[in-house]
Structures are given as structure tokens and as C-alpha cells.
Design an enzyme around this catalytic site. Structure first.
Site, PDB file in Angstrom:
ATOM      1  N   GLU A 109     -59.904 -12.892 -22.890  1.00 22.58           N
ATOM      2  CA  GLU A 109     -61.020 -11.991 -23.166  1.00 22.58           C
ATOM      3  C   GLU A 109     -61.583 -11.281 -21.941  1.00 22.58           C
ATOM      4  O   GLU A 109     -62.803 -11.290 -21.711  1.00 22.58           O
ATOM      5  CB  GLU A 109     -62.111 -12.746 -23.931  1.00 22.58           C
ATOM      6  N   GLU A 165     -56.969 -16.392 -31.876  1.00 21.63           N
ATOM      7  CA  GLU A 165     -58.185 -17.157 -32.172  1.00 21.63           C
ATOM      8  C   GLU A 165     -58.849 -16.569 -33.394  1.00 21.63           C
ATOM      9  O   GLU A 165     -59.009 -15.348 -33.490  1.00 21.63           O
ATOM     10  CB  GLU A 165     -59.209 -17.050 -31.024  1.00 21.63           C
TER      11      GLU A 165
END
Ligand code: GCB
Length: 576
Positions: A398, A487
Site C-alpha cells: 500500500e 486482501e
């Protein structure tokens, strides 16, 4: 690489411990030995071993003593830390041996001059665990981090002293394919005039290959095709032992081993292939997190985890968000899991740490940060590149790669990884999705998606619709690249039930996972689903976390929530 041959002194056990909140230990000579009534167990994080240390982020000192026999005199002594941190500085008998930054990769210090043979030795370690913007992963303080897991401190992994002759095997790199190709290269220190014997043994110890070569130039190599070997796969994780024996005039000088699996893994035309067959990645994002021991997951707990993952039909996981221990990855080799090995560049909440976003962008242009990010990659690849289980590298989690600066940073890391190991595909986990400017730099697009949790609160249907919309947009932009759902998930407090499913209930978590997995089933460019997370884990304190991140399908002590049973059924209906 391990050695069944080198004399070894294991240093696990109870060590002396002392907090140093004012950072005065070094000035006061604690590195020559210190007094304290506190005890800590190694390997384990310090935090949960005493409630007083739970939230301690600062400097702490460790010491232990051990005896070294006289007969070992004349050998080289190496002190090996499998993982300690965040920053470790090490003294033996008052002499500084060296230091290392980063909790999750091993380091080895030359202790030859400092060891007292035929005597007791005092080992002292100073650990500094402060969170900082120039550390990886970065943060401002213990509870203000870019990453969503607790900044545990201490000597999390084993420590030992190992002895070699002056000539020894320093490293071993192995490459294979599923048809028996075996390329191995051993680097030998002081190898002039010596010979190396490479031997390949099967599970029963039968020898399949034996080849003796010279070590001139400090390198010994074999490049052969071995007939009759069985490929390594999740269904049949066949392992072999590659043994390298270093031979001098008077016999054996060193022996090292690596466990080898014959397999190939590649990305082609939007698909991933294991041993030339398409494979679907089913599994989890995990953490190294366990009650009391913190960042050290005890062997027995790891074994349970792997049996639970098998029971659910998983065949893969990501080492979110740092390289895992040797024990952890040894089990992946042994039990047949495809692993995405991730580095420590975890930047989930990074932009939120800055009031001035220009400063956040500058971070990505800082050459010291780039160098640290490369150092972790280098160390993790050196440590784990021979594992059949490791099929892909993830260079970051991220990063704010909608920014040009962050995208350029990721591009450089991906390029660096390929220069170190061109045999494995590269990825990173993106939360910027269709706005991400770095997706073109990697081989597999990994997406972290939380529609229906962090947005579209309480509406799974709307969440799944948004997720699919976003996935399709990414696919249209990069039609040739496979997409992994790296995810997705929802927090559920074990024991909270509600009809209809509401957020934080076991029902909501189960329903969301089901809708996501069924939602992407049949999209041929989606090559896998990794549920976030395998088990609940500790996080910094904030209003959004009830001590733990509760997105585990198992509780922190590894008991199933409703979702675990459902995931088993869902995984069984996905391709293998
Ligand atoms: C993410 C992060 C992960 C967090 C998770 C969450 O996107 O990659 O580290 O724990 O979300 O639960 O918020």
C-alpha cells in the site's frame, strides 16, 4: 543454508534484561555488563512478557553468558541473529561486534577476535525499537504508524554462535525447474586449491547426484539435469537435500545443506503457472503474531497454523508485511505452500502521518530511504531465494502510488529485485487500484480491497458491486496482467452474532468473504484470493481497533470463527 557439521552454541533461553528509557546505557558502560533483576526469554518479543513493557518503545538491553571450549580455538566464530530489532548493536566481552537495522532479516557478525576460548563469554545486545519516519516500516510513534501491526521489540528469533574453519562455504544459490534442472553456485571463502562436492539426496537419503569441482576464484558450480526427480507442488511437496562438502587435503572442512524442490513458476498472458500448469492462489495474508511471544510464533503454533490452512484448502499466503522466520518458511516448503515474500515497506497509512503532503512526497526521493528499502530486499532474497515455496516477491504494501514519486520508488525497487533474482515475478499490494501509477512496473497486480468495510458501511452488496467495478477498471487498463485479490475482509469479534449481518459480527465477516470470493469466481484474469487475515493480531491503539485487528478467520489463539468454516467450503469450489 544450514550446516549439520559446524559446531554450534545455541543461545535460546532466559537472558538478563534492562530498560534504558533515557538512553544512558552505553555512556554508563552497560555493554561491558549490567546488573538487573529483570529476565526476558529469547527468542520472543519483550512486550507481553511483562505488562509493564507492553507499550514500551525505546532502548532495552539484553545479556547472556556462555562457555566456549578450548578445542574450538583456531576456528572462526560467527554470531548469528535470525531476527532482532528494530535496531541491534552487539558486544562480546565488551568489544563491539557490529550492528544491524531491521527486525526481520538475519545478520551474522564475525566474533573470532572477541571470543574467549576455554572460558565464559558475555554477550550484550542493545535493542532500539523506536518508531521513526526513517525506519521501515515508518511511523511517528508507537501508536501513530503507517502500518497496522504492533511494533514489537526484542530478539524475536534464535541466536547462536557457529564455528567454521578459515575456509568455509559462505553462500549457496540454487535454481531448479520441474524437469530436474539443477544449477547451484557456492561461494567459498579462502577456497584456493580446495574442492567442493555437491550431492543431491532424496527424502530417504539415497544419492541422486554427486559431483566434485574445484573452488578456484572462490566459486564452485554445478549445472546438471537430474533424472527421476519428482516435482515440488502444494499437492506433493517433494523435497530433496543439496549438500555441499568442502574438501581440503586433510579431509572435510565444511558442509552446508539446502532443501531443494524442483519446480517452475511463471507469469504468462495473464495467468500464473506452476510446473507449466495454471494455478489458482487460495489463502491468506498472515502475520507473525502470537499471545505472549509477540513476533515469535512458537514452532508448535506454526504447525497448527499450517494444518489449519491445509484443512481450509489453502495453497498459498503472503508474508504480510515483512519477511517471515526460517521456521515459518521451512514449513511452507515442507507442507507445500506458494509464498509471496514481502518486504518491510508497509505504507498503508503513510500519507496520514503528514500534515504537509509535500513532505510525504519528499520521503520517496530520499536516497537513504531507498537504500534501506533495497537493503531489506537484498537480505530477504539472500536468505530465502532457494526455497521452492517462495514464488514471488512483493516490494511494498500500500504505497501511495497514485503519486508519481511513490510510483518511481516502487519502479526502482522492482527493478532492483529483478537484478538480484530474475527468476521470480514481482508484485506489490496496491490500495490505489485504478488510480495507481505503478501497476505497469510489476508482473502480477495485487489489490487490497475493502469496499463494504472501510466504505459502504454495512452494505456488502454495494461493497461487492464497487469492488467488481474497480477490478474491471484495473483489468481494462492492464489486460495482460494477472490480478490477485491480495486482501479483503471484515473485522469480527468472536462470539458476536447478529441477524441480519451487521458490521463486527461473525455473520457479517462470513457473508462479506463469501460475496467477494463468489463475486470474482469465473473472472479468468483473477488468479487468486487471499483473505485478510488468517488470525486476529495486535495493532497500535486507535478507536478503530479493539486491541486486535479482528479480521482473522481464526482468533488470536487459533480457534475458528464462523468464516473459517465457510472459507473451507468456498475454497473447495475454486479451481486448484
Ligand atoms: C490493509 C493493510 C493491512 C491492514 C488491513 C486492515 O489494507 O494492508 O495491513 O491490517 O488493511 O485490516 O485495515
Amino acid at each position: 543454508m544450514r550446516s549439520p557439521f559446524r559446531p554450534k552454541i545455541e543461545l535460546s533461553g532466559f537472558w538478563r534484561f534492562k530498560l534504558d528509557p533515557r538512553g544512558e546505557g552505553e555512556r554508563e558502560g552497560w555493554h561491558r555488563g549490567f546488573e538487573s533483576c529483570d529476565v526476558v526469554y529469547v527468542p520472543s518479543s519483550w512486550n507481553e512478557q511483562n505488562p509493564l513493557w507492553d507499550g514500551y518503545d525505546g532502548v532495552a538491553w539484553y545479556s547472556t553468558s556462555f562457555y566456549v571450549r578450548k578445542e574450538l580455538e583456531g576456528k572462526l566464530a560467527w554470531l548469528v541473529f535470525k531476527g532482532a530489532g528494530y535496531h541491534a548493536r552487539v558486544w562480546l566481552n565488551g568489544e563491539l561486534l557490529g550492528e544491524h537495522e531491521g527486525s526481520f532479516t538475519q545478520f551474522k557478525l564475525d566474533a573470532t577476535r572477541a571470543v574467549r576460548f576455554g572460558d565464559f563469554n558475555l554477550l550484550v545486545v542493545r535493542i532500539d525499537n523506536r518508531v521513526a519516519l526513517d525506519r521501515l516500516p515508518p511511523g511517528l510513534s508507537f501508536n501513530r504508524t503507517a502500518f497496522d501491526f504492533l511494533q514489537y521489540g526484542g530478539i524475536h528469533r534464535p541466536v547462536y554462535l557457529e564455528f567454521t574453519e578459515r575456509s568455509y562455504v559462505d553462500s549457496l544459490v540454487v535454481e531448479t525447474d520441474h524437469e530436474g534442472a539443477l544449477k547451484a553456485e557456492a561461494r567459498v571463502a579462502n577456497g584456493a586449491g580446495l574442492r567442493a562436492r555437491f550431492r543431491l539426496l532424496d527424502g530417504r537419503g539415497a544419492e541422486l547426484l554427486s559431483e566434485e569441482v574445484g573452488c578456484d576464484g572462490g566459486v564452485a558450480r554445478v549445472d546438471r539435469r537430474v533424472s527421476g526427480v519428482k516435482p515440488w507442488s502444494p499437492e506433493e511437496p517433494n523435497l530433496y537435500t543439496l549438500r555441499v562438502e568442502l574438501l581440503g587435503e586433510r579431509g572435510l572442512l565444511d558442509m552446508v545443506e539446502e532443501r531443494v524442490g524442483f519446480r517452475s513458476f511463471k507469469v504468462e498472458k495473464g495467468r500464473v503457472y506452476l510446473n507449466e500448469k495454471p494455478v489458482y492462489l487460495k489463502g491468506f495474508g498472515r502475520h507473525e503474531d502470537f499471545p505472549v511471544t509477540g513476533k515469535h510464533v512458537p514452532g508448535a503454533a506454526l504447525v497448527r497454523d499450517f494444518y489449519l490452512m491445509k484443512k481450509l484448502g489453502a495453497n498459498s499466503f503472503r508474508t504480510s508485511h515483512y519477511p517471515y522466520s526460517d521456521e515459518h518458511l521451512d514449513l511452507a516448503d515442507e507442507m507445500g505452500f506458494l509464498v509471496i515474500l514481502e518486504s518491510t515497506v508497509c505504507l498503508s497509512g503513510f500519507t496520514g502521518l503528514f500534515s504537509d503532503q509535500a513532505k510525504a512526497r519528499e520521503w520517496f526521493k530520499d536516497p537513504r530511504i531507498l537504500e534501506k528499502a533495497k537493503a531489506v530486499l537484498r537480505e530477504m532474497i539472500e536468505q530465502h531465494r532457494n526455497r521452492p515455496s517462495v514464488v514471488m516477491y512483493s516490494v511494498a504494501n500500500e504505497p501511495p502510488t497514485d503519486w508519481e514519486e511513490a510510483a518511481e520508488f516502487v519502479r526502482q525497487l522492482a527493478e532492483y529485485v529483478r537484478s538480484l533474482d530474475p527468476t521470480r515475478p514481482v508484485t506489490f499490494a496496491s490500495h490505489r487500484h485504478s488510480r495507481d501509477r505503478a501497476l505497469g512496473f510489476v508482473d502480477v497486480i495485487s489489490l487490497n480491497v475493502y469496499f463494504g468495510w472501510y466504505s459502504e458501511w454495512g452494505s456488502i452488496e454495494e461493497g461487492v458491486r464497487r469492488m467488481l467495478e474497480e477490478l474491471k477498471r484495473v483489468h481494462e487498463m492492464h489486460p495482460d496482467k494477472p490480478v490477485l485479490l491480495a486482501e479483503f475482509g471484515a473485522d469480527a469479534v468472536a462470539g458476536v452474532h447478529w441477524d441480519p449481518p451487521v458490521m463486527w459480527s461473525e455473520e457479517y465477516q462470513a457473508e462479506l468473504l463469501k460475496s467477494y470470493i463468489e463475486g470474482v469466481r469465473g473472472l479468468e484474469w483473477v488468479v487468486g484470493v487471499h483473505v485478510w487475515n488468517f488470525a486476529d493480531f495486535r495493532t497500535p491503539q486507535s478507536p478503530g481497533r479493539a486491541v486486535l485487528n479482528r479480521k482473522g478467520v481464526f482468533t488470536r489463539d487459533r480457534q475458528p470463527k464462523l468464516a473459517a468454516h465457510l472459507v473451507r467450503d468456498l475454497f473447495s469450489r475454486l479451481p486448484s
